[in-house]
Structures are given as structure tokens and as C-alpha cells.
Design a protein around this motif. Sequence first.
Motif, PDB file in Angstrom:
ATOM      1  N   UNK A   1      30.603  69.834  62.262  1.00 47.36           N
ATOM      2  CA  UNK A   1      30.293  68.419  62.621  1.00 47.36           C
ATOM      3  C   UNK A   1      31.463  67.927  63.228  1.00 47.36           C
ATOM      4  N   UNK A   2      31.261  67.281  64.432  1.00 47.30           N
ATOM      5  CA  UNK A   2      32.624  66.832  65.431  1.00 47.30           C
ATOM      6  C   UNK A   2      33.715  65.951  64.413  1.00 47.30           C
ATOM      7  N   UNK A   3      34.906  66.059  64.848  1.00 43.98           N
ATOM      8  CA  UNK A   3      35.664  65.379  64.354  1.00 43.98           C
ATOM      9  C   UNK A   3      35.500  63.831  65.146  1.00 43.98           C
ATOM     10  N   UNK A   4      35.521  62.822  64.017  1.00 44.81           N
ATOM     11  CA  UNK A   4      35.572  61.449  64.783  1.00 44.81           C
ATOM     12  C   UNK A   4      36.432  61.136  65.763  1.00 44.81           C
ATOM     13  N   UNK A   5      37.667  61.753  65.709  1.00 47.12           N
ATOM     14  CA  UNK A   5      38.831  61.478  66.598  1.00 47.12           C
ATOM     15  C   UNK A   5      38.665  62.211  67.618  1.00 47.12           C
TER      16      UNK A   5
ATOM     17  N   UNK B   1      35.059  69.186  62.381  1.00 46.13           N
ATOM     18  CA  UNK B   1      35.964  68.800  61.061  1.00 46.13           C
ATOM     19  C   UNK B   1      34.997  69.103  59.893  1.00 46.13           C
ATOM     20  N   UNK B   2      34.802  70.543  59.648  1.00 46.08           N
ATOM     21  CA  UNK B   2      33.927  70.916  58.582  1.00 46.08           C
ATOM     22  C   UNK B   2      32.309  70.530  58.510  1.00 46.08           C
ATOM     23  N   UNK B   3      31.651  70.115  57.488  1.00 46.77           N
ATOM     24  CA  UNK B   3      30.049  69.682  57.563  1.00 46.77           C
ATOM     25  C   UNK B   3      30.123  68.916  56.436  1.00 46.77           C
ATOM     26  N   UNK B   4      28.753  68.563  55.900  1.00 46.71           N
ATOM     27  CA  UNK B   4      28.432  68.003  54.681  1.00 46.71           C
ATOM     28  C   UNK B   4      28.633  68.876  53.515  1.00 46.71           C
ATOM     29  N   UNK B   5      29.600  68.512  52.665  1.00 50.95           N
ATOM     30  CA  UNK B   5      30.056  69.409  51.573  1.00 50.95           C
ATOM     31  C   UNK B   5      30.458  70.813  52.114  1.00 50.95           C
ATOM     32  N   UNK B   6      31.046  70.645  53.250  1.00 58.85           N
ATOM     33  CA  UNK B   6      31.755  72.108  53.602  1.00 58.85           C
ATOM     34  C   UNK B   6      33.046  71.614  54.290  1.00 58.85           C
TER      35      UNK B   6
ATOM     36  N   UNK C   1      28.212  61.812  62.170  1.00 57.16           N
ATOM     37  CA  UNK C   1      27.088  62.176  62.976  1.00 57.16           C
ATOM     38  C   UNK C   1      26.652  63.577  62.891  1.00 57.16           C
ATOM     39  N   UNK C   2      25.315  63.667  63.002  1.00 52.93           N
ATOM     40  CA  UNK C   2      24.651  65.180  62.972  1.00 52.93           C
ATOM     41  C   UNK C   2      24.510  66.171  64.085  1.00 52.93           C
ATOM     42  N   UNK C   3      25.515  65.325  65.022  1.00 57.30           N
ATOM     43  CA  UNK C   3      25.302  65.967  66.552  1.00 57.30           C
ATOM     44  C   UNK C   3      26.858  66.384  67.083  1.00 57.30           C
TER      45      UNK C   3
END
Length: 397
Positions: A193-197, A203-208, A386-388
Motif C-alpha cells: 500500500x502506498x504511503x499517504x505522504x 507503507x505496509x499493508x492491511x494488517x501488515x 487506498x487499495x491502489x
Amino acid sequence: MGTRAPQGLLLLLLLRLLLPRGTSAGSLHNPGLSECFQVNGADYRGHQNRTGPRGAGRPCLYWDQTQQHSYSSASDPHGRWGLGAHNFCRNPDGDVQPWCYVAETEEGIYWRYCDIPTCHMPGYLGCFVDSGAPPALSGPSGTSTKLTVQVCLRFCRMKGYQLAGVEAGYACFCGSESDLARGRPASATDCDQICFGHPGQLCGGDGRLGIYEVSVGSCQGNWTAPQGVIYSPDFPDEYGPDRNCSWALGPPGAALELTFRLFELADQRDQLELRDAASGSLLRAFDGTRPPPPGPLRLRSVALLLTFRSDARGHAQGFALTYRGLQDADDPAPPKGSAQTPAGPPDGANVSCSPRPGTPEAAIGGLLDGDGRLSAAAAAAVPAAPAARTELPAGSG
């Protein structure tokens, strides 16, 4: 997901997976031989062609059959990036580790990292499961809608922790080596998953959790391990303006060998100097118009002081260099395929530059509760990750 566009040899980080899982001013574990020589696997020429662990993931597309995408054999006519009539994982855009396309269209998931365990950026320890009970990293945590890898690293350095973990694009967790010892590794492709900044970082993933050693991108330090990696300040972010950083380098041996894996400074006003630590004499100086030599640089000094300064404009990818101590100045080069990973520094060896007020890093602290943990209100206020993955900025591959 957006379009994957060229980017400077970055994350020669590095670069992703720069891991070495080793113990140095960069690593806490000792790595075995690496399939990758460059910090981020930019020169990986192996035959892995699936994205999942142990070959169980999605098959890669052939580089000569991906004409809709930014990278293909047609965009690499001279073979600089190792693309061609094959579907082996490569890293043509200077990402943190080798990757490949898995779909022809750019809707949904159309590319993935390849899970090549030894192609880790030094200082990046890998992707780990975070079930939350207990958390994978037990120290302070926070969130930020401007999170980057370095924002999290600075936050955890300030808190005095060894490790920093990024999760779900916006969350940062701190921890220690003992946390890592009980951690559960996950597939490298789970941390996507992309970093918001920063659209060019993950920047990791869901639960990762993507976990790093906090020495990555520090502004000063004392490197005494036999070999290791030193990154420019703020790495893998671009270095900022008015940086004045120094690193003492004194591995065992009678001489030193340095090899620059990445060197991208803005102009001649941003400079890196190498001085003999004993006499203070200037040995070499490099800047945006005078880069270091492409091969190993051997110095007879037993200890160096590296100083980096940027002007008021600053901002460029920076540098990453590997070093090793030599028993004498005529030591042969290390055998081909030997690991270029740091061995670890003494406690407290690396100290980061102090963040300036108003940086995204400061925002993280404001989202913590009295115990230093992420507050429920703060977590609820942050939008879902975001998922993308957004396309990397254009650059020189």
C-alpha cells in the motif's frame, strides 16, 4: 493504481528490499549471500518470475509483451534495466526491490513485487503480520495523512526505539529487536500500500507492517561494523534543505573501501566530503556536478569522517554507499555474490537530525494518547488506506 513511470535509482533501497537482515549501522541480523548486488536489487538478473512466496504467486508477464505499460523491452533497447524477451523480475525504475507486471491493463492490481528474500535493502527487515493482539511492534505509535517511510523512522528515532514499522499507508509503530524475534514474517507482496505522504513509497499493508531499522536516513552516526551501508539524510525521502550531517566511519582494518550504489545530488552546492578522521585532511569531495567513481574507492585511512551539506534549496534523492574495512590497502575485492550488508552498530550509534517544527512527523505525535499509543479517535479520523498504488514519478530509471 496509477501508471508506473520512471523514477531515479532510488529506493536504492534502498532501495525495497535493501535487507539484509544484519546488524550494523544498518542491520540487526546477519544475512547470507545475496542474489542482489545493488542496494535495492536494481541489477538483479536472476530467474524468479512469480510474485508470491516460493513460486506460489502470480506469474509475471513477459517484458516484450507489455506494450501498454511504462516499462517493456521496447523501452530498454540497450538492456540497461535487464528487460527483454523473458518474464523475470527486474527493477527498472529504481524501486526498493525487483517487481514485474501481472496484468495487461492498469486497472486494479497490475504489478507486484517479487518475493526474493535476499533482495532486501539494508535496513529494511521485511513484511510482518500485525494482528493487533498484541501488536507486532510494542512501542509508541501514531498516524499521519502525510506519512512517508522517513517520517516514521524519525518518529521512532526520537522515541529511542530500534525499529520502525509502517502499516496501511498511514500508521507508524515503533519497537525493539525483541519484538522482531517473535514476529511473524509475511510475503513481501503483502506490503503493497502506498504511503499517504509519498506516492512512490510503500507503507505496509492491511494488517501488515513494513519494518525498518531507524538508522536508515539518520543525519549522524558512528559506524564501526566490518561492513555496512550509509544513506543520505532523510532516505528514502529526498534530503531536505540546509542539512549538515556527519558520520564517523571506523571499521576494523588498515584501509577502507567505499562503493557508491546511488549518488544523485541537486547541484554543486550540495556536497559530500571524505576526510581522514585523525588528521582532518580532505581526501575526496563530491557534489552534483562531480560524482564519485563508478567502482570501488579505496582509501588508506583507517577512519573517515563523512560530511554532507545541502543548501537552502536542497531536495534530491541523495546517496547510498556500501563500505568495508580492508586488512591492508591491497586487499582483493570481495568474492562475487558476497553480501553487501551491514553488521550493526553499538547501541546508540546512530542519531537522527532533529525534525523541524511543522513537519508531518510532528503531526504524528499529536495523534497519540497519554500512553503513547494510537488513540481510537485518531484512528477513526483517518480515512481508509487506498487499495491502489499511484505511479512513481518520472526519472532516470
